[in-house]
Design an enzyme around this catalytic site. Structure first.
Site, mmCIF file in Angstrom:
data_model
loop_
_atom_site.group_PDB
_atom_site.id
_atom_site.type_symbol
_atom_site.label_atom_id
_atom_site.label_comp_id
_atom_site.label_asym_id
_atom_site.label_seq_id
_atom_site.Cartn_x
_atom_site.Cartn_y
_atom_site.Cartn_z
ATOM 1 N N SER A 126 4.790 -2.370 -1.186
ATOM 2 C CA SER A 126 5.867 -1.393 -1.161
ATOM 3 C C SER A 126 6.060 -0.743 0.207
ATOM 4 C CB SER A 126 5.617 -0.300 -2.208
ATOM 5 O OG SER A 126 5.505 -0.857 -3.486
ATOM 6 N N HIS A 177 5.291 5.027 1.271
ATOM 7 C CA HIS A 177 6.736 4.828 1.160
ATOM 8 C C HIS A 177 7.471 5.539 2.287
ATOM 9 C CE1 HIS A 177 6.779 3.741 -3.419
ATOM 10 N NE2 HIS A 177 5.946 3.002 -2.718
#
Length: 250
Positions: A126, A177
């Site tokens: 991610s 993230h």
């Protein structure tokens, strides 16, 4: 840019780096879950800040390729297949793999320094995928010559939804993230130097009996058709990001 209509053969020929990355995802997933020494591979490669502090620096890279849950590996790989091809073609194979690994590395370094030694083990692609999304943020703001308006609106909508979901879902590596996204946007000017629009390499037909490629063709569609397509891809992007944001922290 984000609609895939290639066959598997043409996709792997045009986007070899993405094909290899997805292959690594799947191989490691199968190995860790179904083959001998899978638990050892997981224990050796998972992101773990305390182990990094003890000198196991490879753990800043190896988590980028590792997934445990089926949903996790499928949706992360889907995200790469959707958002990666345009950038692989614009940047070239070498620049693409460098920016992918570099943003993933920065995301894990941020997790190490800001998360502290007690931060729970983490894994998944991610952070690197958010790095690619960060490059799209830069494209939308500063390189409008490389991305059209419709794709700009689509990708920014998906990014905003992804950021919201980052903060509302539990067990998410928020640091990875955010810093993956920031790293992608910050490094974009360097890596996009000399890049050409994704549609520039497409074949132009000159035979009057054949269709002619028009990079602005989407703007000529009826407004309601355009809205339906955008809604479809926003919903699809949300579903992809739902998987992308799942089980990042164990």
């Amino acid at each position: 840019m984000f609609i895939r209509n290639e066959s598997f053969y043409s996709f792997r020929r045009r986007y070899p780096i993405i094909t290899i990355l997805v292959g690594i995802h799947l191989i490691l997933f199968i190995w860790m879950n179904f083959l001998p020494f899978g638990n050892w591979i997981r224990a050796l490669g998972i992101g773990y800040n305390l182990a990094v502090a003890n000198g196991e620096y490879w753990r800043l890279i190896t988590p980028i390729f590792m997934h445990i849950g089926a949903g996790h590996v499928i949706f992360n790989s889907f995200s790469l297949v959707i958002f990666g091809p345009a950038l692989e073609r614009m940047l070239g194979k070498f620049k693409f793999i460098v920016i992918y690994l570099l943003t993933g590395l920065i995301a894990n370094i941020a997790t190490y320094y800001l998360g502290g030694l007690t931060y729970p083990p983490h894994l998944g692609a991610s952070g690197a995928i958010f790095g690619l999304l960060g490059m799209y943020v830069y494209l939308v703001i500063n390189r409008k010559d490389l991305i059209d308006r419709a794709n700009s609106q689509l990708v920014m909508t998906i990014i905003l939804i992804g950021l919201v979901m980052t903060f509302v879902n539990p067990n998410i590596n928020i640091l990875a993230h955010l810093f993956g996204l920031i790293a992608g946007a910050a490094l974009a000017p360097l890596f996009l130097s000399g890049a050409k629009p994704f549609y520039a390499e497409q074949r132009v037909f000159v035979d009057a009996t054949e269709p002619i490629f028009d990079p602005n063709r989407w703007q000529k569609k009826r407004k309601n058709t355009k809205i339906v397509k955008q809604i479809f891809w926003v919903i699809f992007g949300v579903l992809v990001l739902s998987g992308l944001l799942s089980r990042f922290i164990l």
